[in-house]
Design a protein around this motif. Structure first.
Motif, PDB file in Angstrom:
ATOM      1  N   GLU A   1       0.831  -1.203   0.000  1.00 56.70           N
ATOM      2  CA  GLU A   1       0.000   0.000   0.000  1.00 56.70           C
ATOM      3  C   GLU A   1       0.863   1.249   0.000  1.00 56.70           C
ATOM      4  OE1 GLU A   1      -3.844  -1.862   2.433  1.00 56.70           O
ATOM      5  OE2 GLU A   1      -2.203  -0.898   3.515  1.00 56.70           O
ATOM      6  N   LEU A   2       1.930   1.235   0.785  1.00 55.89           N
ATOM      7  CA  LEU A   2       2.831   2.392   0.835  1.00 55.89           C
ATOM      8  C   LEU A   2       3.527   2.593  -0.513  1.00 55.89           C
ATOM      9  CD1 LEU A   2       4.317   1.707   4.369  1.00 55.89           C
ATOM     10  CD2 LEU A   2       3.064   3.769   3.718  1.00 55.89           C
ATOM     11  N   ALA A   3       3.964   1.500  -1.114  1.00 60.30           N
ATOM     12  CA  ALA A   3       4.632   1.603  -2.420  1.00 60.30           C
ATOM     13  C   ALA A   3       3.699   2.209  -3.458  1.00 60.30           C
ATOM     14  CB  ALA A   3       5.106   0.220  -2.864  1.00 60.30           C
TER      15      ALA A   3
ATOM     16  N   GLN B   1       8.334  -1.784  -3.932  1.00 59.79           N
ATOM     17  CA  GLN B   1       8.122  -2.419  -2.632  1.00 59.79           C
ATOM     18  C   GLN B   1       9.455  -2.702  -1.942  1.00 59.79           C
ATOM     19  OE1 GLN B   1       5.216  -5.529  -2.090  1.00 59.79           O
ATOM     20  NE2 GLN B   1       4.115  -4.940  -3.963  1.00 59.79           N
ATOM     21  N   ALA B   2      10.471  -3.033  -2.719  1.00 66.17           N
ATOM     22  CA  ALA B   2      11.789  -3.287  -2.133  1.00 66.17           C
ATOM     23  C   ALA B   2      12.326  -2.035  -1.446  1.00 66.17           C
ATOM     24  CB  ALA B   2      12.759  -3.761  -3.213  1.00 66.17           C
ATOM     25  N   ALA B   3      12.153  -0.869  -2.101  1.00 64.12           N
ATOM     26  CA  ALA B   3      12.615   0.387  -1.503  1.00 64.12           C
ATOM     27  C   ALA B   3      11.828   0.699  -0.231  1.00 64.12           C
ATOM     28  CB  ALA B   3      12.470   1.526  -2.509  1.00 64.12           C
ATOM     29  N   VAL B   4      10.509   0.501  -0.284  1.00 64.26           N
ATOM     30  CA  VAL B   4       9.680   0.768   0.887  1.00 64.26           C
ATOM     31  C   VAL B   4      10.096  -0.127   2.051  1.00 64.26           C
ATOM     32  CG1 VAL B   4       7.337   0.534   1.826  1.00 64.26           C
ATOM     33  CG2 VAL B   4       7.704   1.684  -0.362  1.00 64.26           C
ATOM     34  N   ARG B   5      10.351  -1.393   1.775  1.00 66.31           N
ATOM     35  CA  ARG B   5      10.741  -2.321   2.848  1.00 66.31           C
ATOM     36  C   ARG B   5      12.056  -1.899   3.494  1.00 66.31           C
ATOM     37  NH1 ARG B   5       8.714  -6.336  -0.867  1.00 66.31           N
ATOM     38  NH2 ARG B   5       6.713  -7.153  -0.102  1.00 66.31           N
ATOM     39  N   ARG B   6      12.991  -1.383   2.688  1.00 65.90           N
ATOM     40  CA  ARG B   6      14.257  -0.904   3.261  1.00 65.90           C
ATOM     41  C   ARG B   6      14.007   0.253   4.225  1.00 65.90           C
ATOM     42  NH1 ARG B   6      16.276  -1.511  -2.040  1.00 65.90           N
ATOM     43  NH2 ARG B   6      16.227   0.738  -2.384  1.00 65.90           N
ATOM     44  N   HIS B   7      13.135   1.191   3.818  1.00 60.53           N
ATOM     45  CA  HIS B   7      12.844   2.324   4.685  1.00 60.53           C
ATOM     46  C   HIS B   7      12.065   1.873   5.924  1.00 60.53           C
ATOM     47  CE1 HIS B   7      14.502   5.232   1.971  1.00 60.53           C
ATOM     48  NE2 HIS B   7      13.694   4.874   0.984  1.00 60.53           N
ATOM     49  N   LEU B   8      11.162   0.918   5.765  1.00 64.61           N
ATOM     50  CA  LEU B   8      10.416   0.405   6.920  1.00 64.61           C
ATOM     51  C   LEU B   8      11.349  -0.301   7.899  1.00 64.61           C
ATOM     52  CD1 LEU B   8       7.209  -0.977   5.163  1.00 64.61           C
ATOM     53  CD2 LEU B   8       7.320   0.964   6.741  1.00 64.61           C
ATOM     54  N   ASP B   9      12.327  -1.036   7.376  1.00 64.58           N
ATOM     55  CA  ASP B   9      13.307  -1.688   8.256  1.00 64.58           C
ATOM     56  C   ASP B   9      14.070  -0.646   9.072  1.00 64.58           C
ATOM     57  OD1 ASP B   9      12.577  -4.201   7.401  1.00 64.58           O
ATOM     58  OD2 ASP B   9      14.226  -4.403   5.951  1.00 64.58           O
ATOM     59  N   ALA B  10      14.462   0.444   8.400  1.00 66.17           N
ATOM     60  CA  ALA B  10      15.200   1.496   9.095  1.00 66.17           C
ATOM     61  C   ALA B  10      14.325   2.194  10.135  1.00 66.17           C
ATOM     62  CB  ALA B  10      15.732   2.516   8.084  1.00 66.17           C
ATOM     63  N   LEU B  11      13.070   2.484   9.768  1.00 68.21           N
ATOM     64  CA  LEU B  11      12.158   3.149  10.704  1.00 68.21           C
ATOM     65  C   LEU B  11      11.824   2.238  11.874  1.00 68.21           C
ATOM     66  CD1 LEU B  11       9.758   4.817   8.106  1.00 68.21           C
ATOM     67  CD2 LEU B  11      11.328   6.016   9.643  1.00 68.21           C
ATOM     68  N   THR B  12      11.741   0.939  11.619  1.00 74.81           N
ATOM     69  CA  THR B  12      11.489  -0.014  12.702  1.00 74.81           C
ATOM     70  C   THR B  12      12.679  -0.058  13.656  1.00 74.81           C
ATOM     71  OG1 THR B  12      10.059  -1.369  11.285  1.00 74.81           O
ATOM     72  CG2 THR B  12      10.969  -2.428  13.238  1.00 74.81           C
TER      73      THR B  12
ATOM     74  N   ARG C   1      -1.552 -16.657   6.381  1.00 72.88           N
ATOM     75  CA  ARG C   1      -1.260 -15.732   7.472  1.00 72.88           C
ATOM     76  C   ARG C   1      -1.794 -14.346   7.143  1.00 72.88           C
ATOM     77  NH1 ARG C   1       4.906 -15.918   9.123  1.00 72.88           N
ATOM     78  NH2 ARG C   1       4.019 -14.537  10.708  1.00 72.88           N
ATOM     79  N   PRO C   2      -2.285 -13.602   8.169  1.00 74.09           N
ATOM     80  CA  PRO C   2      -2.765 -12.236   7.920  1.00 74.09           C
ATOM     81  C   PRO C   2      -1.626 -11.359   7.395  1.00 74.09           C
ATOM     82  CG  PRO C   2      -3.396 -13.019  10.108  1.00 74.09           C
ATOM     83  CD  PRO C   2      -2.419 -14.001   9.572  1.00 74.09           C
ATOM     84  N   ALA C   3      -1.980 -10.394   6.575  1.00 76.90           N
ATOM     85  CA  ALA C   3      -0.971  -9.468   6.054  1.00 76.90           C
ATOM     86  C   ALA C   3      -0.346  -8.681   7.200  1.00 76.90           C
ATOM     87  CB  ALA C   3      -1.610  -8.523   5.049  1.00 76.90           C
ATOM     88  N   ARG C   4       0.922  -8.307   7.039  1.00 71.62           N
ATOM     89  CA  ARG C   4       1.599  -7.521   8.060  1.00 71.62           C
ATOM     90  C   ARG C   4       1.507  -6.046   7.697  1.00 71.62           C
ATOM     91  NH1 ARG C   4       7.918  -8.126   9.828  1.00 71.62           N
ATOM     92  NH2 ARG C   4       8.200  -7.501   7.653  1.00 71.62           N
ATOM     93  N   VAL C   5       1.088  -5.243   8.649  1.00 66.44           N
ATOM     94  CA  VAL C   5       1.003  -3.801   8.447  1.00 66.44           C
ATOM     95  C   VAL C   5       2.010  -3.117   9.359  1.00 66.44           C
ATOM     96  CG1 VAL C   5      -1.430  -3.868   7.775  1.00 66.44           C
ATOM     97  CG2 VAL C   5      -0.832  -3.531  10.180  1.00 66.44           C
ATOM     98  N   PHE C   6       2.323  -1.873   9.035  1.00 66.52           N
ATOM     99  CA  PHE C   6       3.250  -1.084   9.835  1.00 66.52           C
ATOM    100  C   PHE C   6       2.502   0.122  10.400  1.00 66.52           C
ATOM    101  CE2 PHE C   6       5.831  -3.626   7.123  1.00 66.52           C
ATOM    102  CZ  PHE C   6       6.939  -3.947   7.889  1.00 66.52           C
ATOM    103  N   ALA C   7       2.622   0.325  11.714  1.00 65.01           N
ATOM    104  CA  ALA C   7       1.935   1.415  12.402  1.00 65.01           C
ATOM    105  C   ALA C   7       2.960   2.279  13.121  1.00 65.01           C
ATOM    106  CB  ALA C   7       0.928   0.860  13.414  1.00 65.01           C
ATOM    107  N   LEU C   8       2.613   3.544  13.326  1.00 63.39           N
ATOM    108  CA  LEU C   8       3.501   4.432  14.085  1.00 63.39           C
ATOM    109  C   LEU C   8       3.518   4.030  15.551  1.00 63.39           C
ATOM    110  CD1 LEU C   8       2.696   8.003  12.711  1.00 63.39           C
ATOM    111  CD2 LEU C   8       4.742   6.658  12.286  1.00 63.39           C
ATOM    112  N   THR C   9       4.671   4.079  16.162  1.00 63.06           N
ATOM    113  CA  THR C   9       4.791   3.886  17.604  1.00 63.06           C
ATOM    114  C   THR C   9       4.496   5.204  18.308  1.00 63.06           C
ATOM    115  OG1 THR C   9       7.127   4.490  17.606  1.00 63.06           O
ATOM    116  CG2 THR C   9       6.596   2.158  17.219  1.00 63.06           C
ATOM    117  N   ASP C  10       4.425   5.175  19.638  1.00 65.29           N
ATOM    118  CA  ASP C  10       4.266   6.423  20.385  1.00 65.29           C
ATOM    119  C   ASP C  10       5.413   7.382  20.088  1.00 65.29           C
ATOM    120  OD1 ASP C  10       1.928   5.584  21.551  1.00 65.29           O
ATOM    121  OD2 ASP C  10       2.873   4.894  23.405  1.00 65.29           O
ATOM    122  N   CYS C  11       6.616   6.829  19.951  1.00 64.79           N
ATOM    123  CA  CYS C  11       7.785   7.657  19.621  1.00 64.79           C
ATOM    124  C   CYS C  11       7.612   8.300  18.250  1.00 64.79           C
ATOM    125  CB  CYS C  11       9.042   6.790  19.650  1.00 64.79           C
ATOM    126  SG  CYS C  11      10.556   7.665  19.196  1.00 64.79           S
TER     127      CYS C  11
END
Length: 295
Positions: free
Chosen positions: A62-64, A71-82, A102-112
């Motif tokens: 969805e982000l891509a 999607q490869a670029a997005v995953r790299r940035h998500l890894d860094a943000l995680t 398995r349910p799809a994995r989503v990425f959500a903002l943390t409190d930080c």
């Protein structure tokens, strides 16, 4: 943490090289004085985090699609943000029956991650509410005083939303309310409820400027739920809140009963026009659960 400090800048320009995921020339320097490649990486990460803020927990696909990246670029940035604690992976919530796999994995903002955006006045708000609570004597009296403040604040906000909502056709009022909320910093959307057995819409607020204060004082969520009910002329149910740890504040708005036409049977009292609009609607069971996620 460089990314979180830079997230406040929401005017990052999308570069053609970002869309193609091409490398930047070595040795080039960006406007901030950082190497251009590093500056571009952080700029793209800001856009990834901002997209999650505006649209709620999102998959890499969805982000891509939204950001026109691979999607490869997005995953790299998500890894860094995680790794930096800005986002966290979660299983995607499934409404209704779950399919195979398995349910799809989503990425959500943390409190930080949320702190990097619009929480500059959170501590001041909490201190002010604590003062109101203590000045009223604490306990049930203090809670009632905070509730009175929350209702007065919500009523004032409702008057700003009301003209936009009332101009909309009955079937479009949830969407109109979402647009009004977005203009006031809540990044809201309206969509059809996913479960076919429940006819209605979901009002989703992907950002809450007072989330930290509402975590301590759920009266803010309760008063807001009451106002939504009054503006939409319908009983509503709060399903989830950011203050309670969910990725999105979600309110279910059931499908409204069509208004009566001249000569037909009288419409239900909740659908009849009235010149009197209560500024503080009675608390419903849904409003009392406004800060809780029943799931």
């Amino acid at each position: 943490m460089l990314v979180s400090f830079e997230l406040r800048n929401n005017d990052v320009v999308k570069k053609a090289s970002e869309r193609r995921d091409e490398p930047v020339a070595k040795g080039a320097t960006g406007a901030s004085g950082l190497p251009a490649a590093l500056e571009e990486q952080h700029g793209t990460r800001q856009r990834v985090a901002r997209s999650i803020l505006d649209h709620g927990p999102s998959t890499a696909a969805e982000l891509a699609d939204r950001l026109e990246l691979t999607q490869a670029a997005v995953r790299r940035h998500l890894d860094a943000l995680t790794a930096e604690g800005v986002v966290e992976p979660r299983e995607k919530r499934v409404y209704g029956s779950r399919g195979r796999g398995r349910p799809a994995r989503v990425f959500a903002l943390t409190d930080c991650g949320r702190d990097a955006f619009d929480h500059a006045y959170d501590e001041l708000a909490v201190e002010a509410l604590r003062w109101i609570e203590q000045s009223a004597g604490g306990g049930s009296r203090g809670a009632a005083a905070v509730m009175a403040f929350a209702r007065a604040r919500a009523a004032a906000q409702a008057e700003q939303y009301r003209p936009h909502v009332e101009r909309a056709a009955p079937g479009d009022r949830t969407r109109a309310l979402a647009e009004a909320l977005t203009r006031h910093g809540y990044s809201a959307t309206a969509r059809a409820a996913p479960a076919p057995a429940t006819a209605g819409q979901q009002l989703c607020q992907h950002h809450c400027p007072v989330a930290h204060a509402a975590e301590r004082y759920p009266q803010l969520c309760e008063a807001e739920t009451e106002v939504f009910s009054a503006l939409l002329g319908s009983h509503v149910q709060r399903l989830a809140t950011i203050a309670h740890g969910d990725g999105v504040c979600t309110t279910f708005v059931p499908e409204s009963v069509p208004e009566s036409v001249p000569g037909s049977a009288a419409a239900p009292s909740s659908q009849r026009p009235s010149s009197h609009r209560p500024s503080a609607p009675k608390t419903t069971a849904s409003a009392r659960n406004a800060g809780r996620n029943p799931a």
